[in-house]
Enzyme design. Sequence first.
Site, short mmCIF file in Angstrom:
data_model
loop_
_atom_site.label_atom_id
_atom_site.label_comp_id
_atom_site.label_asym_id
_atom_site.label_seq_id
_atom_site.Cartn_x
_atom_site.Cartn_y
_atom_site.Cartn_z
N LYS A 65 0.84 -1.20 0.00
CA LYS A 65 0.00 0.00 0.00
C LYS A 65 0.88 1.25 0.00
CE LYS A 65 -3.73 2.11 2.67
NZ LYS A 65 -4.68 1.96 3.77
N GLU A 120 10.55 -4.71 4.50
CA GLU A 120 10.65 -6.11 4.07
C GLU A 120 10.33 -6.24 2.58
OE1 GLU A 120 8.98 -4.96 6.71
OE2 GLU A 120 8.85 -6.43 8.31
N GLY A 175 -4.97 -2.17 4.91
CA GLY A 175 -4.16 -3.27 4.36
C GLY A 175 -4.79 -4.63 4.63
N ARG A 176 -5.27 -4.85 5.86
CA ARG A 176 -5.80 -6.17 6.22
C ARG A 176 -7.19 -6.42 5.63
NH1 ARG A 176 -4.87 -2.92 10.47
NH2 ARG A 176 -6.56 -2.24 11.84
N GLU A 193 -4.79 -7.15 14.73
CA GLU A 193 -4.31 -5.82 14.36
C GLU A 193 -5.45 -4.81 14.49
OE1 GLU A 193 -0.79 -5.24 11.47
OE2 GLU A 193 -2.49 -4.59 10.30
N HIS A 202 -3.58 -33.57 17.22
CA HIS A 202 -2.38 -34.28 17.69
C HIS A 202 -1.32 -33.31 18.19
CE1 HIS A 202 -3.98 -38.07 16.10
NE2 HIS A 202 -4.52 -37.28 15.17
N LYS A 209 9.20 -1.22 14.36
CA LYS A 209 9.81 -0.87 13.07
C LYS A 209 10.86 0.23 13.27
CE LYS A 209 5.65 -1.47 10.18
NZ LYS A 209 4.71 -0.73 9.34
#
Length: 541
Positions: free
Chosen positions: A200, A206, A260-261, A346, A377, A505
């Site tokens: 965005k 990253e 963004g999400r 978030e 399990h 960050k």
Amino acid sequence: MTRLVKSSLARLAAHHAALAPRRIADLFAADSTRATRFSRRLGGLHVDFAKQKLTDETLDLLLSLADAAGVTTARDAMFAGECLNITENRAVLHVALRAMTDRPALVDGRDVMADVVIERERMLAFAEAMRNPATCPIRHIVHIGIGGSDLGPACAARALKPFGAPHLTCHFIANVDGADLCEALAGLEPAETLVIVVSKTFTTVETMMNARAARAWLAGHLGESAVARHFCAVSTNHAAVAAFGIPPERIFGFWDWVGGRYSLWSSVGLSLAILIGATHFRAMLEGARMVDDHFRTAPPRDNIPLLLGVIGVYHRSVCGYASRAIIPYDQRLARFPALIQQVDMESNGKSVQADGTPVDGPTGPLIWGEPGTNSQHSFFQFLHQGSDIVPVEFLLAANPTNADGDQHDVLVANCLAQAQALMQGRNRGEVEAILKAQGMDDAAIARLAPHRVFQGDRPSTMILYPRLDPAMFGMLLALYEHRVFVEGMIWGINSFDQWGVELGKERASALLPALQGKAAPAAIDGSTQALLAIVAALRHG
Ligand code: F6P
């Protein structure tokens, strides 16, 4: 939290205490219609919350809570494009991305639907061109993005792979750890690879590092001029994308009113659209739109996201449950818990209300999960006999996507059995009878019985659907998005910013020079200094 909300929660707390001695299984025994009365349907989606410890009175109190918090008013404000994200001064209008053109979507009084449709059609036309093996050499898609620019497309691509073009593979790269990109690029033929950079902001460290590394890989094989043909980007920051060297016709946009999400529905879904094609992508939007219409219009008592939301608040604010497990009995939804982790945590992992005052009580729970039966399990021991109660949400497709003989029956039986076992448990008397029938002597029974008791009475919700297809995936994700909205509104928080990710960050950029020996680490706390020294020693050792 208003006085009204607080008094609704206080009433619920008293009710919860009164209900405590009754077991969920007893509520079923007393009411043969319970399974139907505490389930809701929407299209093929069946949401059964009858295994929650609630009665008609609980439901009434929960709906009063939603009313006291003004949930439906807030919902209408969201659909009307009002500025709900007050700390970033933005509307929250991801619903417009899946809306029909017959309903205007207003941002600052301007209808944005035409822009949405133009960009959607541009993106889908590009996707169709990229997936046509007769005219396009692309066989591998490398999607680079992180957080909301990764989780939605990555989850959906895995979920909807059976609907994808068989000649295409899709790789999602998020981590700044070079291992992520290296592994994905290994063995890929650059001439057959399309790199999609999704960010965005187009500034996320990253993503930009991975994008530059992918660019170097591609240019190293095919020359710098190939970048313009093998890269494309999705961003709201066109200037930064252009500076990266991607031509305007390969830049796909969205808007600051899409968090963004919540962005899978926009051009952020480009890699998915290439994989599954425009028809299936539209079907996914239609599924989400069906949930939007339902959330917007269904009365609270029948409104599935609203009901899931108030039950979620009940668990967290009244029952004190700190986490919620999402367990898809659907391997294709393996990344769904991770996606909902971001959508939920978030959004609602906040401690102050929209007005800046502290929230009076806990907010969003820890969200976690893995697909069944694998998780049976690993952590189901904790769910059945651990000291904490964790409400579980099961997601279950009645039919498999692949023809798999009897395997799907075993999957379904396991899912239903787990929900049943969580509710019913097994008491001491039942355990003793079983051990006795196995021929065990009294001393051994006395020693073993406590370990074999299951308290039961552990709540779960069952979300059932016919099969996982694009429309159903859209429905499921939209359902969770709106439930998070409902919960956030009741807690009075802004579910649409994410300031909590910023400090880490900032600190990472501040530490980098010290790590690389370019700056003296004087202003760094003692603990971090010591760790930097150990890293340096380990590097040189
Ligand atoms: O980590 C926080 C965050 O801002 C997320 O909300 C977002 O989804 C992600 O980073 C990626 O941001 P961008 O799309 O700008 O690269």
